[in-house]
Design an enzyme around this catalytic site. Structure first.
Site, mmCIF file in Angstrom:
data_model
loop_
_atom_site.group_PDB
_atom_site.id
_atom_site.type_symbol
_atom_site.label_atom_id
_atom_site.label_comp_id
_atom_site.label_asym_id
_atom_site.label_seq_id
_atom_site.Cartn_x
_atom_site.Cartn_y
_atom_site.Cartn_z
ATOM 1 N N ASP A 194 0.822 -1.214 0.000
ATOM 2 C CA ASP A 194 0.000 0.000 0.000
ATOM 3 C C ASP A 194 0.854 1.262 0.000
ATOM 4 O O ASP A 194 2.019 1.238 0.411
ATOM 5 C CB ASP A 194 -0.875 0.038 1.265
ATOM 6 C CG ASP A 194 -2.064 -0.906 1.165
ATOM 7 O OD1 ASP A 194 -2.095 -1.726 0.233
ATOM 8 O OD2 ASP A 194 -2.949 -0.810 2.034
ATOM 9 N N HIS B 183 3.854 -2.366 3.061
ATOM 10 C CA HIS B 183 3.900 -1.032 2.441
ATOM 11 C C HIS B 183 5.219 -0.870 1.686
ATOM 12 O O HIS B 183 6.272 -1.163 2.264
ATOM 13 C CB HIS B 183 3.775 0.053 3.515
ATOM 14 C CG HIS B 183 2.445 0.063 4.193
ATOM 15 N ND1 HIS B 183 2.126 -0.831 5.195
ATOM 16 C CD2 HIS B 183 1.345 0.834 3.986
ATOM 17 C CE1 HIS B 183 0.871 -0.604 5.580
ATOM 18 N NE2 HIS B 183 0.371 0.395 4.873
HETATM 19 NI NI NI Z 1 -2.685 3.079 3.099
#
Ligand code: NI
Length: 254
Positions: free
Chosen positions: A74, A219
């Site tokens: 993400d 991430h």
């Molecule tokens: Ni996010």
């Protein structure tokens, strides 16, 4: 009907029964307050934990007996995305990137590279605002559409998948997604790689939770996550797990 709508109906019935009890049986007001508090906590729980599917249906894992998982990243693209892509290539893994629209506009070459390498790109809103949970439906919808446009502009691909920032959902986000028609992707393995600083702790947290069909949240925004990723890819490799895109994972359903 969503679980949230069902919750409304149940709370409505509870209120009717309570009013009857209050008028006829002398029930204390505290019964009603406890009922209200329970309902409120249920909504909070459903809003912050995407796995509950409380406001909308999100894919958080796939039922399969094959050793296959989907790693998802993400908040990129960022200056770490290239390293992530190199590692995925080295270990012959495919992944899904839920990109933030404003980062796509800043790093269009990285977006193109993600797609060229055979990974999947999803929508993660344009500005990844902390206020997304308090935004109006039309604001959420605009955030999603602007991101679709940015991704399509630079890559020619319109994302079919969406992941809400922070995994937060509510009736407005559900309504916006009803209009944009994206499939919602959650996770069932949350690495907490943006909160935990110790790489080994993050790594152990992930592998403890891995099962066939898991969707893992990472991430592509820090060196720490890149290092965890390499250890994870080695683990998957030596345990005969394959890493595929979210779309690939859906095809493995048994
Ligand atoms: Ni996010």
């Amino acid at each position: 009907m969503s679980k949230h709508q069902l919750g409304y109906i149940v709370f409505g019935l509870f209120t009717l029964i309570y009013v009857f009890g209050y008028l006829n049986l002398g029930w204390s007001l505290s019964y009603f307050i406890w009922g209200f508090v329970a309902w409120f906590l249920l909504i909070l729980y459903g809003s912050f934990f995407i796995q509950t599917n409380y406001h909308l249906k999100a894919l958080t894992k796939v039922k399969t007996n094959k050793k296959v998982v989907a790693i998802t990243f993400d908040d990129g693209p960022s200056s770490y995305t290239k390293e992530v892509l190199d590692l995925l290539e080295k270990y012959n893994a495919k992944a899904s990137f839920f990109c933030v629209g404003k980062n796509v506009a800043q790093e269009p070459e990285l977006l193109k590279l993600i797609i060229e390498k055979g990974h999947l790109v999803g929508n993660h809103t344009y500005s990844h605002s902390k206020d997304i949970g308090f935004s109006w439906t039309k604001t959420v919808k605009a955030e999603i559409e602007k991101t679709d446009e940015a991704i399509e502009k630079y890559s020619g691909v319109k994302p079919a998948y969406f992941r809400p920032p922070f995994g937060v959902t509510n009736p407005r986000i559900a309504r916006a997604l009803n209009k944009t028609k994206h499939k919602v992707i959650g996770w069932n393995v949350r690495s907490l790689d943006t909160l935990i600083h110790d790489e080994s702790k993050i790594y152990n947290r992930i592998i403890r939770q891995i099962h066939p069909g898991s969707i893992i949240l990472l991430h592509d925004t820090s060196e720490r996550s890149v290092k965890v990723l390499e250890r994870l890819l080695i683990y998957l490799d030596s345990n005969n797990y394959r890493s595929v895109t979210v779309e690939g994972l859906l095809k493995e359903t048994t």
